[in-house]
Motif scaffolding. Structure first.
Motif, PDB file in Angstrom:
ATOM      1  N   LYS A  88       0.805  -1.230   0.000  1.00 45.29           N
ATOM      2  CA  LYS A  88       0.000   0.000   0.000  1.00 45.29           C
ATOM      3  C   LYS A  88       0.834   1.274   0.000  1.00 45.29           C
ATOM      4  N   GLY A  89       2.120   1.162   0.295  1.00 45.28           N
ATOM      5  CA  GLY A  89       3.014   2.303   0.108  1.00 45.28           C
ATOM      6  C   GLY A  89       3.139   3.259   1.281  1.00 45.28           C
ATOM      7  N   PRO A  90       3.954   4.315   1.089  1.00 45.77           N
ATOM      8  CA  PRO A  90       4.370   5.220   2.162  1.00 45.77           C
ATOM      9  C   PRO A  90       3.219   5.916   2.905  1.00 45.77           C
ATOM     10  N   GLU A  91       2.173   6.321   2.187  1.00 45.17           N
ATOM     11  CA  GLU A  91       1.093   7.041   2.871  1.00 45.17           C
ATOM     12  C   GLU A  91       0.391   6.126   3.870  1.00 45.17           C
ATOM     13  N   PHE A  92       0.251   4.871   3.471  1.00 45.42           N
ATOM     14  CA  PHE A  92      -0.356   3.895   4.374  1.00 45.42           C
ATOM     15  C   PHE A  92       0.514   3.704   5.615  1.00 45.42           C
ATOM     16  N   VAL A  93       1.827   3.612   5.390  1.00 46.22           N
ATOM     17  CA  VAL A  93       2.769   3.428   6.504  1.00 46.22           C
ATOM     18  C   VAL A  93       2.658   4.591   7.488  1.00 46.22           C
ATOM     19  N   ALA A  94       2.617   5.808   6.948  1.00 44.14           N
ATOM     20  CA  ALA A  94       2.519   6.996   7.805  1.00 44.14           C
ATOM     21  C   ALA A  94       1.249   6.944   8.644  1.00 44.14           C
ATOM     22  N   GLN A  95       0.148   6.597   7.992  1.00 45.26           N
ATOM     23  CA  GLN A  95      -1.122   6.572   8.705  1.00 45.26           C
ATOM     24  C   GLN A  95      -1.168   5.466   9.764  1.00 45.26           C
ATOM     25  N   TYR A  96      -0.559   4.346   9.420  1.00 50.20           N
ATOM     26  CA  TYR A  96      -0.496   3.219  10.352  1.00 50.20           C
ATOM     27  C   TYR A  96       0.199   3.644  11.650  1.00 50.20           C
ATOM     28  N   TRP A  97       1.379   4.288  11.492  1.00 50.18           N
ATOM     29  CA  TRP A  97       2.128   4.669  12.697  1.00 50.18           C
ATOM     30  C   TRP A  97       1.471   5.835  13.421  1.00 50.18           C
ATOM     31  N   MET A  98       0.807   6.693  12.672  1.00 50.85           N
ATOM     32  CA  MET A  98       0.074   7.772  13.334  1.00 50.85           C
ATOM     33  C   MET A  98      -1.002   7.173  14.247  1.00 50.85           C
ATOM     34  N   ASN A  99      -1.703   6.154  13.738  1.00 51.86           N
ATOM     35  CA  ASN A  99      -2.734   5.515  14.560  1.00 51.86           C
ATOM     36  C   ASN A  99      -2.137   4.886  15.815  1.00 51.86           C
ATOM     37  N   LYS A 100      -0.963   4.254  15.656  1.00 58.40           N
ATOM     38  CA  LYS A 100      -0.278   3.670  16.818  1.00 58.40           C
ATOM     39  C   LYS A 100       0.062   4.750  17.849  1.00 58.40           C
ATOM     40  N   TRP A 101       0.581   5.868  17.339  1.00 53.49           N
ATOM     41  CA  TRP A 101       0.925   6.987  18.227  1.00 53.49           C
ATOM     42  C   TRP A 101      -0.302   7.440  19.009  1.00 53.49           C
ATOM     43  N   MET A 102      -1.399   7.632  18.284  1.00 56.52           N
ATOM     44  CA  MET A 102      -2.603   8.158  18.929  1.00 56.52           C
ATOM     45  C   MET A 102      -3.104   7.183  19.987  1.00 56.52           C
ATOM     46  N   GLU A 103      -3.062   5.902  19.630  1.00 51.33           N
ATOM     47  CA  GLU A 103      -3.509   4.861  20.553  1.00 51.33           C
ATOM     48  C   GLU A 103      -2.696   4.934  21.857  1.00 51.33           C
ATOM     49  N   LEU A 104      -1.358   5.045  21.693  1.00 47.39           N
ATOM     50  CA  LEU A 104      -0.490   5.064  22.876  1.00 47.39           C
ATOM     51  C   LEU A 104      -0.666   6.349  23.693  1.00 47.39           C
ATOM     52  N   LEU A 105      -0.815   7.473  22.991  1.00 47.86           N
ATOM     53  CA  LEU A 105      -0.977   8.738  23.709  1.00 47.86           C
ATOM     54  C   LEU A 105      -2.307   8.766  24.464  1.00 47.86           C
ATOM     55  N   LYS A 106      -3.334   8.165  23.845  1.00 50.17           N
ATOM     56  CA  LYS A 106      -4.634   8.110  24.523  1.00 50.17           C
ATOM     57  C   LYS A 106      -4.554   7.198  25.742  1.00 50.17           C
ATOM     58  N   LYS A 107      -3.902   6.040  25.553  1.00 56.94           N
ATOM     59  CA  LYS A 107      -3.748   5.093  26.666  1.00 56.94           C
ATOM     60  C   LYS A 107      -3.016   5.733  27.834  1.00 56.94           C
ATOM     61  N   SER A 108      -2.026   6.577  27.518  1.00 61.50           N
ATOM     62  CA  SER A 108      -1.247   7.165  28.614  1.00 61.50           C
ATOM     63  C   SER A 108      -1.930   8.409  29.181  1.00 61.50           C
ATOM     64  N   GLY A 109      -3.127   8.698  28.696  1.00 65.78           N
ATOM     65  CA  GLY A 109      -3.946   9.720  29.338  1.00 65.78           C
ATOM     66  C   GLY A 109      -3.598  11.155  28.992  1.00 65.78           C
ATOM     67  N   MET A 110      -2.945  11.383  27.855  1.00 65.68           N
ATOM     68  CA  MET A 110      -2.612  12.756  27.456  1.00 65.68           C
ATOM     69  C   MET A 110      -3.897  13.541  27.187  1.00 65.68           C
ATOM     70  N   SER A 111      -3.971  14.743  27.735  1.00 66.04           N
ATOM     71  CA  SER A 111      -5.207  15.526  27.614  1.00 66.04           C
ATOM     72  C   SER A 111      -5.181  16.377  26.342  1.00 66.04           C
ATOM     73  N   ILE A 112      -5.121  15.687  25.215  1.00 68.57           N
ATOM     74  CA  ILE A 112      -4.972  16.357  23.918  1.00 68.57           C
ATOM     75  C   ILE A 112      -6.343  16.587  23.275  1.00 68.57           C
ATOM     76  N   ASP A 113      -6.485  17.713  22.588  1.00 75.31           N
ATOM     77  CA  ASP A 113      -7.713  18.002  21.840  1.00 75.31           C
ATOM     78  C   ASP A 113      -7.607  17.324  20.471  1.00 75.31           C
ATOM     79  N   TRP A 114      -8.134  16.109  20.371  1.00 69.50           N
ATOM     80  CA  TRP A 114      -7.934  15.297  19.161  1.00 69.50           C
ATOM     81  C   TRP A 114      -8.746  15.767  17.962  1.00 69.50           C
ATOM     82  N   ARG A 115      -9.658  16.707  18.157  1.00 67.22           N
ATOM     83  CA  ARG A 115     -10.451  17.182  17.005  1.00 67.22           C
ATOM     84  C   ARG A 115      -9.564  17.884  15.979  1.00 67.22           C
ATOM     85  N   ARG A 116      -8.405  18.335  16.433  1.00 66.65           N
ATOM     86  CA  ARG A 116      -7.568  19.174  15.569  1.00 66.65           C
ATOM     87  C   ARG A 116      -6.385  18.418  14.970  1.00 66.65           C
ATOM     88  N   THR A 117      -6.404  17.099  15.092  1.00 65.77           N
ATOM     89  CA  THR A 117      -5.261  16.302  14.653  1.00 65.77           C
ATOM     90  C   THR A 117      -5.218  16.145  13.130  1.00 65.77           C
TER      91      THR A 117
END
Ligand SMILES: [Zn+2]
Length: 575
Positions: A88-117
Motif C-alpha cells: 500500500k506504500g508510504p502514505e499507508f505506513v505513515a497513517q499506520y504509525w500515526m494511529n499507533k501513536w494516537m492509541e499510545l498517547l490516549k492510553k497514557s492519558g494525554m489531555s490532547i484536543d484530538w479534534r484538531r489532529t
C-alpha cells in the motif's frame, strides 16, 4: 485567559520512544496545571510525514532489508502489516504509525484536543494551507529561484535536507581551493585544500594506491582526478571530458612541480586518501597537517617507502607560533597519541586544533610572506596562485553526509532550485526583535537562537522526491520537510472547523481571510457557499489562540529547526 502550547509534531516512521514520553508528559502536566489555574488551554497534536524517511523505509522493505523489518516488528508491526506496508506504500505506513501513536498517547492519558489532529503531506486541507503559505511568501519575494550549491544525493537525484540524512546533520556546502601541481608531461595534479598558504610547505603529493583514476580535459588542460571527482565536477556544472582511465600506481614516484616554489616533489601512496573527497589527490604538508605527517611516518616504515627514498623527506616548517616549539603536526600527533593514519577520529581532532591555532596565532616564516600573519598570508597566497594560473575551486561538504537511502552525498550546483530567502536582512532583523521579546528556559539558549539567525542563508525549500505538498506554481517540486513545518501551529486553531469545508472550496482567499483578515466576509461566504458563522469562528479562534505561548522540545532540535519555524512565522503572520 488562554494558553496555547504544544509538542512539535513527531515524525511517524515508527512508534514513540522513551524520549517522546518524557517530553509529552512535560507538555501534558503543564496543560493540566494551567487548566487547574482557570486557563482556557489549547493542547492539540498533529503528526509529520513529509520528506524522504518513510519512502526510504518502504524502499528498504521492498529489498527485504532485515534490520528495517526487525525495527518495525520491535515497534509492534506484524508480518501481515509489513506486507501491507510494501503493497500500500508510504502514505499507508505513515497513517499506520500515526494511529499507533494516537492509541499510545490516549492510553497514557494525554489531555490532547484530538479534534484538531492532522498529518502533514497527507491531510488534504493541510496541503492547501501549505500552498497558501508558499503563494504568499512568493508574492512577497521570499521564495526565489536561483543557482546555488546544495548537498545532493546522486541516487535520489534530489537535494538532501537535514532531516533526509542518516548522517551529517548541519553539514553544508563549502568551496575548497584547488592548487594545480604539474607533472613533467604537463598533466595537472589538482589538490583541494582550505589552507592555500601551506603550499609553501609541500613535500610530496599523495594518491591512493592501486585505484582507478581518470585523465580528464578541463579548461583546456589535462587533469588527473579520482573517478568520483568526475561526477562531482559534472554536477558542479564544469565542462568535463573523460579522456582515459589510469591506475594510480603509474603516478607513484613521478615528480610534480609546486606552482609557487617551483620545487619538484614526488607523488607517493597513502591509504588515507579519500577518493570521494576533494579530487582524490592531496598535497602533503607534513609540518602542519597531522594526516600528512603520520602518513609519511607510516610510509617510512615500509619497503616500498624505502625504495621511493622517503627517508630523505622531512617536514618543512613554514608557520611559527608559540603553541608549538617544534613541528606542529608532529607535536599534535604525539599529544593525541596518534600512531598511524587509520586513527581517523584522533586525526580529525588534531587537524582541527592545528588548523585553528595556526590560523589565529601563526606567522609565516618563509618568503615571500615572511612575518605575515597566516590569515593574511592565506589571502595573499590565493592572489599569487591566481596570477600564476595555478588556482581553481571545487565544492565540498563541511563533513560526511549520508542520505537516508544510504548514498554518500556531494555538492551539486542546482539551477532553477527554489529557495526560501533566509538571508534577507530585514527578515533577520524582525526575527531578532521577536526573539528579544520571548522567554527562554534555560535563558542560556537564547544566544544560540540569535547566532543561528546570523548564519542562516538561503535554504532550498523543495525536493523532487518524498511525501509532501507540491509547489502550486511548479508542480514537479515538493515542499521539503522543514519548510512545511514553519507556521503550522496556526493550523491547529482552525482545523476542526476547516475540515467541514469540502476540499475544492479551500483556497488562498479563505486563508487570507482567516489568518490575515483580508477580504469581505459576506462576499466570500456567498462566492463559495460557506456559512458566514463558520468563517467567523475560524477567524475568531485563530485570533484568540494565536500566537503559541509555550513550546517544549528536545535540546538537540533547538536552534536550527526552531529558527526555521520563527523566521517565516514573523513574516507571514506579522508576529
Ligand atoms: Zn538518497
Amino acid at each position: 485567559m488562554k494558553i496555547f502550547h504544544n509538542f512539535p509534531y513527531p515524525y511517524v516512521n515508527g512508534a514513540p520512544h522513551i524520549g517522546h514520553t518524557f517530553s509529552f508528559f512535560r507538555a501534558d502536566s503543564y496543560a493540566r496545571f494551567k487548566r487547574l489555574g482557570g486557563y482556557n488551554v489549547l493542547f492539540p497534536q498533529g503528526f509529520h510525514a513529509t520528506g524522504e524517511p518513510i519512502v526510504g523505509t518502504v524502499e528498504r522493505l521492498k529489498q527485504n532489508d532485515a534490520s528495517q523489518i526487525e525495527t518495525f516488528k520491535l515497534f509492534g508491526a506484524s508480518d501481515e502489516d509489513i506486507k501491507d506496508f510494501v503493497e500500500k506504500g508510504p502514505e499507508f505506513v505513515a497513517q499506520y504509525w500515526m494511529n499507533k501513536w494516537m492509541e499510545l498517547l490516549k492510553k497514557s492519558g494525554m489531555s490532547i484536543d484530538w479534534r484538531r489532529t492532522f498529518i502533514t503531506a497527507i491531510t488534504p486541507h493541510y496541503n492547501k494551507f501549505i500552498e497558501w503559505q508558499y503563494n504568499t511568501l512568493r508574492k512577497k519575494g521570499y521564495v526565489v529561484q536561483g543557482t546555488h550549491p546544495v548537498v545532493w544525493c546522486p541516487h535520489c537525484q534530489s537535494p538532501t535536507g537535514d532531516h533526509d540524512r542518516l548522517k551529517g546533520e548541519g553539514e553544508s556546502p563549502i568551496q575548497f581551493y584547488v592548487i594545480k601541481f604539474k607533472l613533467e608531461g604537463g598533466e595537472v595534479l589538482p589538490c583541494a585544500t582550505l589552507r592555500p598558504e601551506t603550499v609553501f610547505g609541500v613535500t610530496n603529493i599523495w594518491v591512493k594506491p592501486s585505484e582507478e583514476y581518470v585523465v580528464i580535459e578541463l579548461e583546456r588542460e589535462r587533469w588527473i582526478v579520482s573517478k568520483e571527482t568526475v561526477e562531482k565536477f559534472k554536477d558542479q556544472l564544469r565542462d568535463v571530458k573523460e579522456l582515459e582511465k589510469i591506475n594510480s600506481d603509474v603516478l607513484i614516484g613521478k615528480l610534480a612541480e609546486n606552482p609557487v616554489t617551483k620545487e619538484k616533489v614526488p607523488v607517493l601512496p597513502a591509504p588515507f586518501v579519500d577518493l570521494s573527497f576533494g579530487t582524490g589527490i592531496v598535497m602533503s604538508v607534513p609540518a602542519h597537517a597531522p594526516y600528512d605527517y603520520i602518513a609519511l611516518e607510516d610510509l617510512k616504515k615500509t619497503e616500498a617507502g624505502k625504495k621511493l627514498g622517503v627517508e630523505n623527506i622531512f617536514p618543512k616548517k613554514i608557520i611559527e607560533l608559540e603553541d608549538y616549539k617544534g613541528i606542529p603536526a608532529e607535536e599534535a600527533c604525539k599529544a593525541y597519541h596518534i600512531e598511524n593514519q587509520t586513527q581517523v577520529e584522533k586525526l580529525e581532532m588534531a587537524t582541527e586544533e592545528v588548523y585553528k591555532k595556526e590560523f589565529h596565532k601563526g606567522r609565516m616564516i618563509v618568503d615571500p610572506f615572511k612575518n605575515i600573519p597566516v590569515r593574511e598570508a592565506k589571502e595573499k597566497t590565493v592572489e599569487l596562485l591566481k596570477s600564476l594560473e595555478a588556482l581553481d575551486y571545487i565544492w565540498e561538504i563541511t563533513g560526511l553526509v549520508i542520505c537516508r537511502c544510504g548514498t554518500r552525498c556531494h555538492v551539486k550546483i542546482l539551477e532553477n532550485q527554489w529557495f526560501l530567502k533566509f538571508s534577507d536582512e530585514e527578515w533577520k532583523r524582525k526575527v531578532k526583535e521577536c526573539i528579544s521579546m520571548m522567554k527562554f528556559y534555560p535563558e542560556e539558549i537564547r544566544q544560540q537562537f540569535v547566532n543561528t539567525v546570523d548564519w542562516l542563508e538561503n535554504k532550498a525549500c523543495a525536493r523532487k522526491t518524498g511525501l509532501g505538498t507540491r509547489l502550486p506554481w511548479d508542480k514537479e517540486w515538493i515542499v521539503e520537510t522543514l519548510s512545511d513545518s514553519t507556521i503550522y501551529m496556526s493550523f491547529y486553531t482552525i482545523y476542526h472547523y476547516l475540515k467541514q469545508i469540502p476540499i475544492e472550496k479551500v483556497n488562498d482567499e479563505l486563508f487570507d481571510f482567516i489568518f490575515l483578515g483580508k477580504g469581505n466576509l459576506k462576499e466570500i461566504s456567498k462566492k463559495y457557499g460557506i456559512k458566514e458563522r463558520l468563517l467567523e469562528k475560524m477567524r475568531e479562534e485563530f485570533e484568540y489562540f494565536y500566537p503559541v505561548d509555550l513550546r517544549t522540545s528536545g535540546k538537540d532540535l533547538g536552534a536550527e529547526s526552531l529558527n526555521i519555524l520563527f523566521v517565516p512565522s514573523c513574516r507571514n503572520l506579522g508576529r
